[in-house]
Each structure stands twice: as structure tokens, then as C-alpha cells.
Design a protein around this motif. Structure first.
Motif, PDB file in Angstrom:
ATOM      1  N   VAL A 109      15.881   5.729 -10.381  1.00 46.20           N
ATOM      2  CA  VAL A 109      14.739   4.820 -10.422  1.00 46.20           C
ATOM      3  C   VAL A 109      14.206   4.512  -9.024  1.00 46.20           C
ATOM      4  O   VAL A 109      14.972   4.321  -8.074  1.00 46.20           O
ATOM      5  N   ARG A 110      12.898   4.454  -8.908  1.00 45.60           N
ATOM      6  CA  ARG A 110      12.208   4.084  -7.670  1.00 45.60           C
ATOM      7  C   ARG A 110      11.465   2.762  -7.902  1.00 45.60           C
ATOM      8  O   ARG A 110      10.779   2.619  -8.913  1.00 45.60           O
ATOM      9  N   VAL A 111      11.577   1.842  -6.963  1.00 48.61           N
ATOM     10  CA  VAL A 111      10.995   0.509  -7.115  1.00 48.61           C
ATOM     11  C   VAL A 111       9.963   0.264  -6.022  1.00 48.61           C
ATOM     12  O   VAL A 111      10.218   0.536  -4.840  1.00 48.61           O
ATOM     13  N   GLY A 112       8.807  -0.247  -6.410  1.00 42.63           N
ATOM     14  CA  GLY A 112       7.790  -0.671  -5.452  1.00 42.63           C
ATOM     15  C   GLY A 112       7.757  -2.186  -5.370  1.00 42.63           C
ATOM     16  O   GLY A 112       7.794  -2.862  -6.402  1.00 42.63           O
ATOM     17  N   LEU A 113       7.724  -2.718  -4.162  1.00 43.72           N
ATOM     18  CA  LEU A 113       7.639  -4.168  -3.941  1.00 43.72           C
ATOM     19  C   LEU A 113       6.322  -4.450  -3.225  1.00 43.72           C
ATOM     20  O   LEU A 113       6.114  -3.992  -2.096  1.00 43.72           O
ATOM     21  N   THR A 114       5.406  -5.164  -3.883  1.00 46.76           N
ATOM     22  CA  THR A 114       4.097  -5.428  -3.286  1.00 46.76           C
ATOM     23  C   THR A 114       4.036  -6.829  -2.696  1.00 46.76           C
ATOM     24  O   THR A 114       4.508  -7.794  -3.296  1.00 46.76           O
ATOM     25  N   VAL A 115       3.441  -6.925  -1.491  1.00 52.80           N
ATOM     26  CA  VAL A 115       3.159  -8.218  -0.869  1.00 52.80           C
ATOM     27  C   VAL A 115       1.793  -8.152  -0.195  1.00 52.80           C
ATOM     28  O   VAL A 115       1.327  -7.072   0.176  1.00 52.80           O
ATOM     29  N   PHE A 116       1.181  -9.317  -0.039  1.00 50.46           N
ATOM     30  CA  PHE A 116      -0.117  -9.420   0.630  1.00 50.46           C
ATOM     31  C   PHE A 116       0.058 -10.201   1.926  1.00 50.46           C
ATOM     32  O   PHE A 116       0.367 -11.391   1.901  1.00 50.46           O
ATOM     33  N   ALA A 117      -0.098  -9.503   3.040  1.00 48.91           N
ATOM     34  CA  ALA A 117      -0.012 -10.124   4.366  1.00 48.91           C
ATOM     35  C   ALA A 117      -1.426 -10.171   4.932  1.00 48.91           C
ATOM     36  O   ALA A 117      -1.828  -9.326   5.735  1.00 48.91           O
ATOM     37  N   ILE A 118      -2.190 -11.146   4.474  1.00 51.74           N
ATOM     38  CA  ILE A 118      -3.601 -11.279   4.836  1.00 51.74           C
ATOM     39  C   ILE A 118      -3.757 -12.368   5.898  1.00 51.74           C
ATOM     40  O   ILE A 118      -3.121 -13.420   5.825  1.00 51.74           O
ATOM     41  N   LYS A 119      -4.602 -12.091   6.887  1.00 60.06           N
ATOM     42  CA  LYS A 119      -4.848 -13.029   7.987  1.00 60.06           C
ATOM     43  C   LYS A 119      -3.518 -13.422   8.633  1.00 60.06           C
ATOM     44  O   LYS A 119      -2.701 -12.574   8.960  1.00 60.06           O
ATOM     45  N   LYS A 120      -3.282 -14.728   8.806  1.00 56.70           N
ATOM     46  CA  LYS A 120      -2.088 -15.176   9.520  1.00 56.70           C
ATOM     47  C   LYS A 120      -0.799 -15.000   8.730  1.00 56.70           C
ATOM     48  O   LYS A 120       0.290 -15.211   9.280  1.00 56.70           O
ATOM     49  N   TYR A 121      -0.911 -14.615   7.482  1.00 57.97           N
ATOM     50  CA  TYR A 121       0.296 -14.415   6.683  1.00 57.97           C
ATOM     51  C   TYR A 121       1.111 -13.215   7.152  1.00 57.97           C
ATOM     52  O   TYR A 121       2.228 -12.998   6.688  1.00 57.97           O
ATOM     53  N   THR A 122       0.569 -12.440   8.091  1.00 62.44           N
ATOM     54  CA  THR A 122       1.362 -11.349   8.667  1.00 62.44           C
ATOM     55  C   THR A 122       2.599 -11.873   9.385  1.00 62.44           C
ATOM     56  O   THR A 122       3.574 -11.131   9.555  1.00 62.44           O
ATOM     57  N   VAL A 123       2.594 -13.134   9.799  1.00 58.62           N
ATOM     58  CA  VAL A 123       3.740 -13.687  10.530  1.00 58.62           C
ATOM     59  C   VAL A 123       4.994 -13.752   9.663  1.00 58.62           C
ATOM     60  O   VAL A 123       6.106 -13.834  10.196  1.00 58.62           O
ATOM     61  N   LYS A 175      16.151   3.170  -4.228  1.00 55.01           N
ATOM     62  CA  LYS A 175      14.964   3.594  -3.494  1.00 55.01           C
ATOM     63  C   LYS A 175      13.867   2.532  -3.633  1.00 55.01           C
ATOM     64  O   LYS A 175      13.554   2.107  -4.745  1.00 55.01           O
ATOM     65  N   VAL A 176      13.310   2.131  -2.483  1.00 53.48           N
ATOM     66  CA  VAL A 176      12.298   1.066  -2.483  1.00 53.48           C
ATOM     67  C   VAL A 176      11.138   1.442  -1.566  1.00 53.48           C
ATOM     68  O   VAL A 176      11.350   1.883  -0.426  1.00 53.48           O
ATOM     69  N   ASN A 177       9.916   1.263  -2.062  1.00 52.47           N
ATOM     70  CA  ASN A 177       8.702   1.315  -1.242  1.00 52.47           C
ATOM     71  C   ASN A 177       8.171  -0.098  -1.096  1.00 52.47           C
ATOM     72  O   ASN A 177       7.880  -0.755  -2.107  1.00 52.47           O
ATOM     73  N   TYR A 178       8.062  -0.571   0.138  1.00 53.74           N
ATOM     74  CA  TYR A 178       7.420  -1.861   0.395  1.00 53.74           C
ATOM     75  C   TYR A 178       5.919  -1.608   0.575  1.00 53.74           C
ATOM     76  O   TYR A 178       5.500  -1.023   1.583  1.00 53.74           O
ATOM     77  N   TYR A 179       5.116  -2.027  -0.373  1.00 55.27           N
ATOM     78  CA  TYR A 179       3.667  -1.855  -0.279  1.00 55.27           C
ATOM     79  C   TYR A 179       3.064  -3.134   0.312  1.00 55.27           C
ATOM     80  O   TYR A 179       3.045  -4.184  -0.341  1.00 55.27           O
ATOM     81  N   VAL A 180       2.592  -3.016   1.550  1.00 55.82           N
ATOM     82  CA  VAL A 180       2.075  -4.182   2.268  1.00 55.82           C
ATOM     83  C   VAL A 180       0.552  -4.094   2.320  1.00 55.82           C
ATOM     84  O   VAL A 180      -0.020  -3.249   3.007  1.00 55.82           O
ATOM     85  N   PHE A 181      -0.113  -4.964   1.569  1.00 57.12           N
ATOM     86  CA  PHE A 181      -1.564  -5.064   1.612  1.00 57.12           C
ATOM     87  C   PHE A 181      -1.936  -5.985   2.779  1.00 57.12           C
ATOM     88  O   PHE A 181      -1.479  -7.133   2.834  1.00 57.12           O
ATOM     89  N   THR A 182      -2.757  -5.498   3.691  1.00 56.04           N
ATOM     90  CA  THR A 182      -3.087  -6.319   4.860  1.00 56.04           C
ATOM     91  C   THR A 182      -4.463  -5.980   5.407  1.00 56.04           C
ATOM     92  O   THR A 182      -4.945  -4.851   5.267  1.00 56.04           O
ATOM     93  N   ASP A 183      -5.084  -6.973   6.011  1.00 58.24           N
ATOM     94  CA  ASP A 183      -6.352  -6.756   6.719  1.00 58.24           C
ATOM     95  C   ASP A 183      -6.103  -6.618   8.221  1.00 58.24           C
ATOM     96  O   ASP A 183      -7.038  -6.460   8.997  1.00 58.24           O
ATOM     97  N   PRO A 192      -3.640  -4.311   9.969  1.00 54.64           N
ATOM     98  CA  PRO A 192      -2.579  -3.293  10.102  1.00 54.64           C
ATOM     99  C   PRO A 192      -2.043  -3.166  11.515  1.00 54.64           C
ATOM    100  O   PRO A 192      -0.868  -2.805  11.708  1.00 54.64           O
ATOM    101  N   ASN A 193      -2.880  -3.482  12.522  1.00 55.64           N
ATOM    102  CA  ASN A 193      -2.428  -3.372  13.916  1.00 55.64           C
ATOM    103  C   ASN A 193      -1.417  -4.451  14.288  1.00 55.64           C
ATOM    104  O   ASN A 193      -0.724  -4.333  15.299  1.00 55.64           O
ATOM    105  N   ASP A 194      -1.356  -5.516  13.490  1.00 53.17           N
ATOM    106  CA  ASP A 194      -0.381  -6.578  13.753  1.00 53.17           C
ATOM    107  C   ASP A 194       1.011  -6.219  13.255  1.00 53.17           C
ATOM    108  O   ASP A 194       1.974  -6.941  13.530  1.00 53.17           O
TER     109      ASP A 194
END
Length: 298
Positions: free
Chosen positions: A44-58, A76-84, A86-88
Motif C-alpha cells: 500500500v502507498r499512502v498520500g498525506l496532503t497539507v496546505f502550506a499557504i502564505k505564512k503557514y509554511t512555517v 510508503k508515503v508521499n507528502y503532498y504539499v500544496f503551497t503558494d 515553493p521557494n520557502d
């Protein structure tokens, strides 16, 4: 797959099964060794999604560091990071079979809009990408940290999580959307549990159905000039009312240490990180004083 586990492991101090016979996951109600063997056999492969938008990247670094200690260890895990921003986010090196995937998305002025658009983004990526890469999705908030084991016991077709502020409350205290004009409306005499918007998941096809429903209902309300009282959480609760989850996670899996700890809560696996909401959101939010409430207090 889980019926034998439910029969073998019982607790008498908590509700273990819903009226529609979906298991409620608590410490002491499953055998993780048996479950791990089953899921390893299926690769099994698991995806974990989070939203690191604006200051939430901290919050992202601590989130991933604690996840590496406690989340799906050995799987097996893929961390899917949604962000505005990416350079941070620097390069994050993880062991083989686990990786961070950065998904660049637009920013929005209002935090409520960010919260509501999560459903649309998870829906779109479920269809375009996730379905090809993982078997299960776990969708959580980033301003949290793992503090105890969270493993394959949470996985199922579609699961929700009991909101830590309402797990012992009567239905009349649930903060459902009560305006009949909203598509998220739930009548006063209906409702099983109050689910938290910051922790849900399931197989990719089932998460697609859930997020597609919520997004479409939000669009209908938006056309009518309505915004549900608790944003995406309100629509999630409406979905679970009429599309029952096949598994429910107890408040062990979503907790705020600002609450008094009840005796039956044996473990706190995923807890809120203390913060100043207004500073992080970069604007004043109504009814949101960090001194008077934690992440889940209302």
C-alpha cells in the motif's frame, strides 16, 4: 478485513462502533502487527496532503519531522504539499519510499477562501495525479504535529474524525450549518457526529467523491451569496450525514492540548501547534482571539 479485529479487541469506556457498524478507532481496539502485515502484503502507498499557504509554511518542517517519527512508519508515503511559496520550502531528504511532492497553487486573500478551495484542489489532483501514485489519501491541517503513532489502522474506504470539541456533546450543540438557504444545511433532528474538517481521507476514488461533492455545494452557495458557517467543515459534515464514513477516528487522532484531557483519552497522536491565529493569517479574523481559544475551540 477489520471485523475480526473489532471482535477481538474491545473497550467498555468508549463507543467502538457506529449505528451503521463502522468501527471507531481508539487505542486498544486493534492489533497493529496484524494490520501492518496485511497492508505490507498489499504494498500500500499512502498520500498525506497539507496546505502550506502564505505564512503557514512555517509549520511544515515540524509537521514532516514529527510525521517521519510517527506517521505510517515502515510504509510508503508521499507528502503532498500544496503551497503558494515553493521557494520557502527547502529540499527535504527522506528515506527510500517516502518523499515530499511540492504542488504550487494560487494564494487567496482570505483564509476562509483558502480553507474552502482545499476541496477543489484535492479533487482536481485526485483525478489528475493521486489516483496514479497512491492508494489512500489522508488530508490534514499543517499547523499540527504528530506526537504518537498513527498507522494503517486509520485507513479504510472513507473516514472522518470526531471533532475534539464535540465528541461528548449532544446533537443540539453541534455547530452544523442551520440556515436552510445553504446547501450545507442540516436539520436540527439529524446528524450522527460532528466531524473535524482538518482530518479526513480514504481511497483516492472515495476522496474524489467527497471533495467533488463539497466543492460543488460550495459553488452553489457562492452563486447565492452564502458562505457556510464553518466553511469546508460544514460541507464535510453534510456529506458524511448522507454518505456514511466506513471508519471514524476518535479524538486521539486530532487533539488540542488546550482542552482538559479526559480519562478515556489514552493517547494524543496528532495535536495542534500553539500559535497566534491573527498573525499567521495576516489579518484580523472575527471571533478568533488566540488568548480565548485554541485551534478547535469555539
Amino acid at each position: 478485513m477489520y471485523s475480526s479485529t473489532i471482535l477481538s479487541y474491545r473497550r467498555t469506556d468508549v463507543l467502538m462502533v457506529t449505528p451503521w457498524f463502522a468501527p471507531i478507532v481508539w487505542d486498544g481496539t486493534y492489533n497493529i502487527d496484524i494490520l501492518n502485515a496485511q497492508f505490507h502484503q498489499r504494498n500500500v502507498r499512502v498520500g498525506l496532503t497539507v496546505f502550506a499557504i502564505k505564512k503557514y509554511t512555517v509549520f511544515l518542517q515540524r509537521f514532516i519531522e514529527t510525521a517521519e517519527k510517527f506517521f505510517m512508519v515502515g510504509h510508503k508515503v508521499n507528502y503532498y504539499v500544496f503551497t503558494d511559496r515553493p521557494n520557502d520550502i527547502g529540499n527535504i531528504s527522506l528515506p527510500e519510499g517516502r518523499k515530499v511532492v511540492i504542488l504550487e497553487v494560487p494564494s487567496y486573500k482570505r483564509w476562509q477562501e483558502v480553507s474552502m478551495r482545499r476541496m477543489e484542489m484535492i479533487r482536481d489532483y485526485s483525478q489528475q495525479r493521486f489516483i496514479h501514485e497512491v492508494d489512500f489519501l489522508v488530508c490534514v491541517d499543517v499547523d499540527m504535529r504528530f506526537s504518537d503513532e498513527v498507522g494503517v489502522e486509520i485507513l479504510g474506504d472513507v473516514f472522518g474524525t470526531l471533532h475534539p470539541g464535540f465528541y461528548a456533546a449532544s446533537r443540539d450543540r453541534f455547530t452544523y450549518e442551520r440556515r436552510k438557504q445553504s446547501t450545507a444545511y442540516i436539520p436540527p433532528d439529524e446528524g450522527d457526529f460532528y466531524y473535524a474538517g482538518g482530518y479526513f481521507g480514504g481511497t483516492v476514488p472515495e476522496v474524489y467523491k467527497l471533495t467533488n461533492y463539497c466543492h460543488n455545494e460550495m459553488l452553489t452557495d457562492k452563486r447565492n451569496g452564502i458562505e457556510a458557517i464553518w466553511h469546508d467543515e460544514s460541507y464535510l459534515n453534510k456529506y458524511f450525514l448522507y454518505h456514511k464514513p466506513t471508519k471514524i477516528l476518535s479524538p486521539e487522532y486530532l487533539w488540542d492540548n488546550g482542552y482538559a484531557v479526559p480519562q478515556f483519552l489514552k493517547r494524543r497522536r496528532f495535536v495542534a501547534v500553539p500559535k497566534n491565529h491573527n498573525e499567521i493569517r495576516n489579518k484580523r479574523a472575527l471571533n478568533d482571539s488566540p488568548k480565548s481559544r485554541g485551534k478547535f475551540h469555539r
